[in-house]
Scaffold this active site. Structure first.
Site, short mmCIF file in Angstrom:
data_model
loop_
_atom_site.label_atom_id
_atom_site.label_comp_id
_atom_site.label_asym_id
_atom_site.label_seq_id
_atom_site.Cartn_x
_atom_site.Cartn_y
_atom_site.Cartn_z
N CYS A 127 40.69 4.81 2.96
CA CYS A 127 40.63 3.20 3.16
C CYS A 127 39.08 2.96 3.71
O CYS A 127 38.68 3.15 4.87
CB CYS A 127 41.64 2.46 3.74
N CYS A 186 44.65 -12.31 -2.62
CA CYS A 186 44.86 -10.94 -1.36
C CYS A 186 44.00 -11.43 -0.16
O CYS A 186 42.89 -11.62 -0.04
CB CYS A 186 44.24 -9.95 -2.02
N1 SAH Z 1 47.21 -2.33 6.43
C1 SAH Z 1 48.13 -2.86 5.23
C2 SAH Z 1 47.26 -3.70 4.14
C3 SAH Z 1 46.12 -3.50 3.79
S1 SAH Z 1 45.77 -2.58 2.50
C4 SAH Z 1 48.68 -1.58 4.63
O1 SAH Z 1 48.35 -0.41 4.83
O2 SAH Z 1 49.57 -1.79 3.58
C5 SAH Z 1 46.39 -2.67 1.05
C6 SAH Z 1 46.66 -1.74 0.10
O3 SAH Z 1 45.53 -0.91 -0.51
C7 SAH Z 1 47.47 -0.53 0.80
O4 SAH Z 1 48.28 -0.05 0.01
C8 SAH Z 1 46.40 0.51 1.19
O5 SAH Z 1 46.83 1.90 1.25
C9 SAH Z 1 45.50 0.51 -0.10
N2 SAH Z 1 44.34 1.04 -0.30
C10 SAH Z 1 43.52 1.41 0.97
N3 SAH Z 1 42.45 2.05 0.75
C11 SAH Z 1 42.55 2.14 -0.88
C12 SAH Z 1 41.57 2.75 -1.93
N4 SAH Z 1 40.37 3.25 -1.38
N5 SAH Z 1 42.08 2.70 -3.19
C13 SAH Z 1 43.34 2.38 -3.34
N6 SAH Z 1 44.10 1.53 -2.52
C14 SAH Z 1 43.77 1.63 -1.27
#
Ligand code: SAH
Length: 374
Positions: free
Chosen positions: A124, A110
């Protein structure tokens, strides 16, 4: 690129066509490209003098004009479940994270594409930290190079291979698309890391113009972070939705998928937040929304962090949501949390940004520019 006072070319990040034109500028023939790329990405040399089948003259031209520079590993953590997380330093001095998740039949890396993120998705942790800087193509593909080398050296046998790469670390890849595209190309290139195009997945929160551009340049897999079945709710959880609402996003995905060929679909990611988007009403709306939209669905039960204000739903509500989608005909997986004990799970990456205190005027300015772009 060739003048003495310009910065050295960061050669690890050059895609095959870029390498060919760099070598062309030095008067070299196209076949040199494969020699040099193999040294860089298959044999992992870190000095041009180790490239024994190229002339001394080219070696010394390289020394003057180019550099082989991997991101520096600051620390490594290993979870009880075998997940590993590395904190690496970017050229700009701040720190970002890379996670390796071994499974029985595959190993997923990742990668991060930015330090921090401008998008501010409410659940996030990376988003909470704000935007710090873009990673370069070399720093993005460098994560794969570093980890591949470390795993080769540290482990043997099972659990060592990197079969998949997902852009689900820190940052929004489509807001750093100029650097992401060559990095993706290197990951999939046989002269680079040779990972199948199906197994390199770019994940986006929904930067629609980026998806359109991606279609012209790559056929890697695409995942979108949908997380809500209506604009009303998505506007709150994923603020970029106010600019690119769901209908536009799904249209762009349909268009992208039309380029992928048979049997390849876009992945929909859907985080499950207790009481917010995980109820019967939401799954019904989601099924309605995705009617005639070929996709597979990944459900991600929320991974908590202090002060998030959200809760992970119970196992039974996760199962309920999954069953409804499966009954409606969607291949639906629940993403099991990996590396939770080392804060390596989705959304827990914060990069422990070394110079967060230096988020001075310069970073603020970049943040504003990025916000204007989207
Ligand atoms: N910016 C990109 C990639 C990074 S995040 C995107 O938004 O897709 C990768 C994945 O993790 C995304 O689907 C995001 O929404 C998810 N994610 C972010 N915070 C999270 C959390 N606290 N718990 C579970 N998934 C989360």
């Amino acid at each position: 690129m060739t003048s003495n006072d310009s910065p050295k070319c960061d050669i690890l990040g050059l895609s095959q066509p870029q390498m060919m034109s760099f070598l062309g500028e030095l008067g070299e023939k196209p076949y040199r490209t494969s020699q040099v790329m193999k040294w860089l990405h298959h044999r992992f040399v870190d000095d041009f003098s180790q490239m024994t089948d190229i002339s001394k003259k080219l070696q010394s031209q390289f020394q003057q004009m180019a550099e082989i520079r991997e991101p520096e590993v600051i620390s490594e953590k290993c979870s009880v479940d075998g997940t590993r997380k590395w904190l690496m330093r970017s050229r700009s001095g701040s720190a970002f994270e890379t996670v390796y998740i071994p499974e029985e039949s595959r190993g997923t890396l990742c990668v991060s594409s930015q330090v921090g993120c401008v998008l501010d998705c409410k659940f996030c942790l990376t988003g909470r930290q704000g935007f710090n800087s873009n990673l370069t193509s070399s720093e993005i593909v460098g994560q794969l190079r570093v980890v591949k080398r470390l795993l080769d050296a540290q482990l043997s046998g099972v659990g060592r291979k990197i079969t998949n790469v997902v852009f689900m670390g820190m940052g929004e890849p489509l807001l750093n698309i100029d650097e992401v595209i060559p990095a993706v190309s290197l990951m999939m290139d046989d002269l680079g890391y040779g990972i199948s195009k199906r197994k390199v997945t770019i994940s986006t929160a929904g930067v629609v113009p980026g998806i359109r551009r991606l279609k012209e340049t790559t056929d890697a897999s695409l995942a979108i972070s949908l997380h809500a079945p209506s604009d009303e709710l998505r506007d709150q959880l994923v603020p970029i939705n106010r600019k690119y609402p769901i209908a536009l996003l799904l249209d762009a995905c349909r268009d992208y998928a039309s380029n992928l060929g048979e049997k390849r679909t876009v992945t929909i990611e859907y985080i499950l937040l207790d009481g917010i988007n995980d109820r019967a009403q939401h799954v019904h709306e989601l099924i309605e929304l995705l009617q005639d939209f070929p996709c597979k669905i990944n459900l991600i039960p929320f991974n908590g962090f202090p002060g998030s204000g959200f809760k992970r739903p119970s196992t039974s509500s996760v199962r309920y949501f999954q069953e409804k989608l499966v009954q409606a005909g969607y291949a639906t997986m629940v993403r099991t949390t990996r590396g939770g004990d080392i804060d390596a799970a989705c959304g827990q990456l914060a990069g422990e940004v070394a110079d967060v205190t230096r988020r001075s005027a310069r970073y603020k300015k970049i943040e504003i520019q990025m916000a204007a772009q989207i």
